[in-house]
Design a protein around this motif. Structure first.
Motif, PDB file in Angstrom:
ATOM      1  N   ASN A 220      61.326  27.255  39.085  1.00  0.00           N
ATOM      2  CA  ASN A 220      61.768  27.791  37.806  1.00  0.00           C
ATOM      3  C   ASN A 220      63.215  28.293  37.876  1.00  0.00           C
ATOM      4  N   LYS A 221      63.823  28.116  39.047  1.00  0.00           N
ATOM      5  CA  LYS A 221      65.183  28.630  39.235  1.00  0.00           C
ATOM      6  C   LYS A 221      66.216  27.625  38.706  1.00  0.00           C
ATOM      7  N   LYS A 222      67.346  28.157  38.301  1.00  0.00           N
ATOM      8  CA  LYS A 222      68.478  27.320  37.946  1.00  0.00           C
ATOM      9  C   LYS A 222      69.523  27.478  39.045  1.00  0.00           C
ATOM     10  N   ARG A 223      69.658  26.452  39.867  1.00  0.00           N
ATOM     11  CA  ARG A 223      70.587  26.515  40.995  1.00  0.00           C
ATOM     12  C   ARG A 223      71.477  25.287  40.996  1.00  0.00           C
ATOM     13  N   PHE A 224      72.654  25.437  41.587  1.00  0.00           N
ATOM     14  CA  PHE A 224      73.569  24.312  41.737  1.00  0.00           C
ATOM     15  C   PHE A 224      73.693  23.970  43.215  1.00  0.00           C
ATOM     16  N   PHE A 225      73.948  22.703  43.489  1.00  0.00           N
ATOM     17  CA  PHE A 225      74.050  22.237  44.873  1.00  0.00           C
ATOM     18  C   PHE A 225      75.258  21.319  45.029  1.00  0.00           C
ATOM     19  N   ARG A 226      75.738  21.280  46.269  1.00  0.00           N
ATOM     20  CA  ARG A 226      76.711  20.261  46.653  1.00  0.00           C
ATOM     21  C   ARG A 226      75.962  19.201  47.468  1.00  0.00           C
ATOM     22  N   PHE A 227      76.075  17.962  47.054  1.00  0.00           N
ATOM     23  CA  PHE A 227      75.412  16.854  47.737  1.00  0.00           C
ATOM     24  C   PHE A 227      76.460  16.035  48.489  1.00  0.00           C
ATOM     25  N   GLU A 228      76.283  15.913  49.794  1.00  0.00           N
ATOM     26  CA  GLU A 228      77.200  15.128  50.623  1.00  0.00           C
ATOM     27  C   GLU A 228      76.435  13.941  51.203  1.00  0.00           C
ATOM     28  N   PHE A 229      76.801  12.752  50.759  1.00  0.00           N
ATOM     29  CA  PHE A 229      76.106  11.530  51.162  1.00  0.00           C
ATOM     30  C   PHE A 229      76.888  10.809  52.259  1.00  0.00           C
ATOM     31  N   PHE A 230      76.181  10.441  53.314  1.00  0.00           N
ATOM     32  CA  PHE A 230      76.760   9.664  54.410  1.00  0.00           C
ATOM     33  C   PHE A 230      75.909   8.392  54.547  1.00  0.00           C
ATOM     34  N   ASN A 231      76.398   7.293  53.983  1.00  0.00           N
ATOM     35  CA  ASN A 231      75.592   6.070  53.885  1.00  0.00           C
ATOM     36  C   ASN A 231      75.967   5.036  54.945  1.00  0.00           C
ATOM     37  N   GLU A 232      74.989   4.655  55.748  1.00  0.00           N
ATOM     38  CA  GLU A 232      75.172   3.567  56.704  1.00  0.00           C
ATOM     39  C   GLU A 232      74.487   2.280  56.246  1.00  0.00           C
ATOM     40  N   ILE A 233      73.524   2.391  55.343  1.00  0.00           N
ATOM     41  CA  ILE A 233      72.738   1.226  54.937  1.00  0.00           C
ATOM     42  C   ILE A 233      73.516   0.429  53.891  1.00  0.00           C
ATOM     43  N   PRO A 234      73.803  -0.848  54.163  1.00  0.00           N
ATOM     44  CA  PRO A 234      74.510  -1.675  53.173  1.00  0.00           C
ATOM     45  C   PRO A 234      73.741  -1.751  51.858  1.00  0.00           C
ATOM     46  N   LEU A 235      74.475  -1.768  50.755  1.00  0.00           N
ATOM     47  CA  LEU A 235      73.863  -1.806  49.430  1.00  0.00           C
ATOM     48  C   LEU A 235      73.516  -3.242  49.029  1.00  0.00           C
ATOM     49  N   SER A 236      72.361  -3.400  48.415  1.00  0.00           N
ATOM     50  CA  SER A 236      71.943  -4.696  47.845  1.00  0.00           C
ATOM     51  C   SER A 236      71.992  -5.817  48.873  1.00  0.00           C
ATOM     52  N   ARG A 237      71.530  -5.514  50.077  1.00  0.00           N
ATOM     53  CA  ARG A 237      71.513  -6.527  51.137  1.00  0.00           C
ATOM     54  C   ARG A 237      70.129  -6.696  51.765  1.00  0.00           C
ATOM     55  N   GLY A 238      69.100  -6.115  51.161  1.00  0.00           N
ATOM     56  CA  GLY A 238      67.752  -6.302  51.681  1.00  0.00           C
ATOM     57  C   GLY A 238      67.402  -5.409  52.849  1.00  0.00           C
ATOM     58  N   LEU A 239      68.068  -4.257  52.963  1.00  0.00           N
ATOM     59  CA  LEU A 239      67.800  -3.336  54.064  1.00  0.00           C
ATOM     60  C   LEU A 239      67.233  -1.992  53.580  1.00  0.00           C
ATOM     61  N   GLY A 240      66.685  -1.994  52.381  1.00  0.00           N
ATOM     62  CA  GLY A 240      65.946  -0.826  51.921  1.00  0.00           C
ATOM     63  C   GLY A 240      66.791   0.346  51.489  1.00  0.00           C
ATOM     64  N   SER A 241      67.996   0.108  50.979  1.00  0.00           N
ATOM     65  CA  SER A 241      68.841   1.238  50.571  1.00  0.00           C
ATOM     66  C   SER A 241      68.204   2.019  49.422  1.00  0.00           C
ATOM     67  N   SER A 242      67.556   1.330  48.499  1.00  0.00           N
ATOM     68  CA  SER A 242      66.908   2.031  47.371  1.00  0.00           C
ATOM     69  C   SER A 242      65.731   2.875  47.841  1.00  0.00           C
ATOM     70  N   SER A 243      64.944   2.334  48.768  1.00  0.00           N
ATOM     71  CA  SER A 243      63.814   3.102  49.298  1.00  0.00           C
ATOM     72  C   SER A 243      64.287   4.352  50.023  1.00  0.00           C
ATOM     73  N   ALA A 244      65.408   4.245  50.741  1.00  0.00           N
ATOM     74  CA  ALA A 244      65.965   5.412  51.440  1.00  0.00           C
ATOM     75  C   ALA A 244      66.342   6.501  50.445  1.00  0.00           C
ATOM     76  N   VAL A 245      66.914   6.116  49.310  1.00  0.00           N
ATOM     77  CA  VAL A 245      67.294   7.080  48.278  1.00  0.00           C
ATOM     78  C   VAL A 245      66.058   7.759  47.696  1.00  0.00           C
ATOM     79  N   ILE A 246      65.055   6.964  47.360  1.00  0.00           N
ATOM     80  CA  ILE A 246      63.835   7.502  46.738  1.00  0.00           C
ATOM     81  C   ILE A 246      63.147   8.497  47.669  1.00  0.00           C
ATOM     82  N   VAL A 247      62.945   8.086  48.917  1.00  0.00           N
ATOM     83  CA  VAL A 247      62.231   8.927  49.883  1.00  0.00           C
ATOM     84  C   VAL A 247      62.993  10.216  50.162  1.00  0.00           C
TER      85      VAL A 247
END
Length: 293
Positions: free
Chosen positions: A70-97
């Motif tokens: 129920n809290k209203k909080r702000f965050f800083r998100f720092e993404f460090f991506n090694e998985i190539p995008l749209s290449r069949g290596l599960g980048s979308s699944s990594a994001v979801i999980v």
């Protein structure tokens, strides 16, 4: 909080939508308390501003976080991506999980991996990618009554993954449209028998059987026609020590397995013949999603 999720290779030839494993290429997200919302992105996709503005991770994270708190909080998100995008290596699944798991972790709510897997199923209906992303290792998975049923096995250190990432993607949506609407009984039986044999080979660690068991008649040849040089990549890999070589997910990455002592030779042969593609060797990942607070 830091959360990491490994890349995955799904289908593994005949195991269409049901077989997958995890490799030691990871996307990581660091989440910090902040006075205002902010996002930074390094690695794969860093040059794509749309990934910051229309970020699937933040959308899913916010959905779960607002339901849990129920809290209203702000965050800083720092993404460090090694998985190539749209290449069949599960980048979308990594994001979801990672988005779901981090929302629970920030609220200090314990989330069992089985529950995480089933929550992820709402965003990714095919369990061959999300299961290894959560569990690590090799996985056989199916969906029944809206739950993922799976068996997991750790991969040994005696094997390596050799990955060939082409310089352009194959659209998952387009590649699925190219698949036949109907299959012959012969092709269906071929894939049932080979996916069964492939599963047995992984579970019994009969690695010499992989080359025979990983053959497919359901999807690879149709998808690889969008990038015909992949047939040559696969043929080259099998000639230079690969125990198996399959399209990773819907492509365009080609995934191969080799013994440790053969992996470097295989990598060098592929680099020499396909200098315009990225080629690298990885360990397998047996941890799956990992959270550090």
């Amino acid at each position: 909080m830091r959360i990491s999720v490994p890349a995955t290779s799904a289908n593994l030839g005949p195991g269409f939508d049901c077989l997958g494993l995890a490799v030691s290429l990871k996307n990581q997200v660091v989440i910090r308390p902040s006075k205002f919302h902010s996002v930074s992105l390094k690695g794969e996709g860093a040059n794509n501003p749309a990934l910051k503005d229309n970020n699937m991770f933040i959308s899913i994270f916010n959905d779960f976080y607002h339901n849990l708190s129920n809290k209203k909080r702000f965050f800083r998100f720092e993404f460090f991506n090694e998985i190539p995008l749209s290449r069949g290596l599960g980048s979308s699944s990594a994001v979801i999980v990672s988005a779901i798991a981090s929302a629970y972790a920030i609220e200090g709510i314990e989330l069992e991996r089985d529950k995480l897997l089933n929550l992820a199923l709402a965003y990714e209906s095919h369990p061959d990618n999300i299961t290894p992303a959560v569990m690590g290792g090799f996985n056989v998975a199916t969906v029944q009554d809206n739950e993922v049923k799976y068996i997991n096995k750790h991969m040994p250190r005696s094997l390596k993954a050799v990955i060939v990432v082409p310089n352009r993607p194959i659209s998952t949506q387009l590649s699925r449209k190219t698949l036949p609407f109907k299959y012959s009984k012969e092709d269906t039986v071929f894939n049932i028998s080979h996916s069964s044999l492939l599963t047995a080979a992984f579970m019994s660690e009969n690695w010499e059987m992989l080359k025979y068991a990983s053959q497919d008649m359901v999807h690879q040849k149709y998808r690889m026609k969008h990038m015909p040089e992949l047939f040559d990549v696969q043929k080259t890999a099998l000639k230079n020590g690969a125990l198996m070589s399959t399209l990773s997910g819907s492509g365009s990455t080609l995934f191969s397995i080799a013994y440790n002592q053969e992996a470097n030779k295989l990598e060098q042969a592929l680099k020499a013949k396909f200098p315009h593609f990225r080629v690298f060797t990885l360990d397998f990942d047996n941890q799956g999603v990992k959270i550090e607070i």
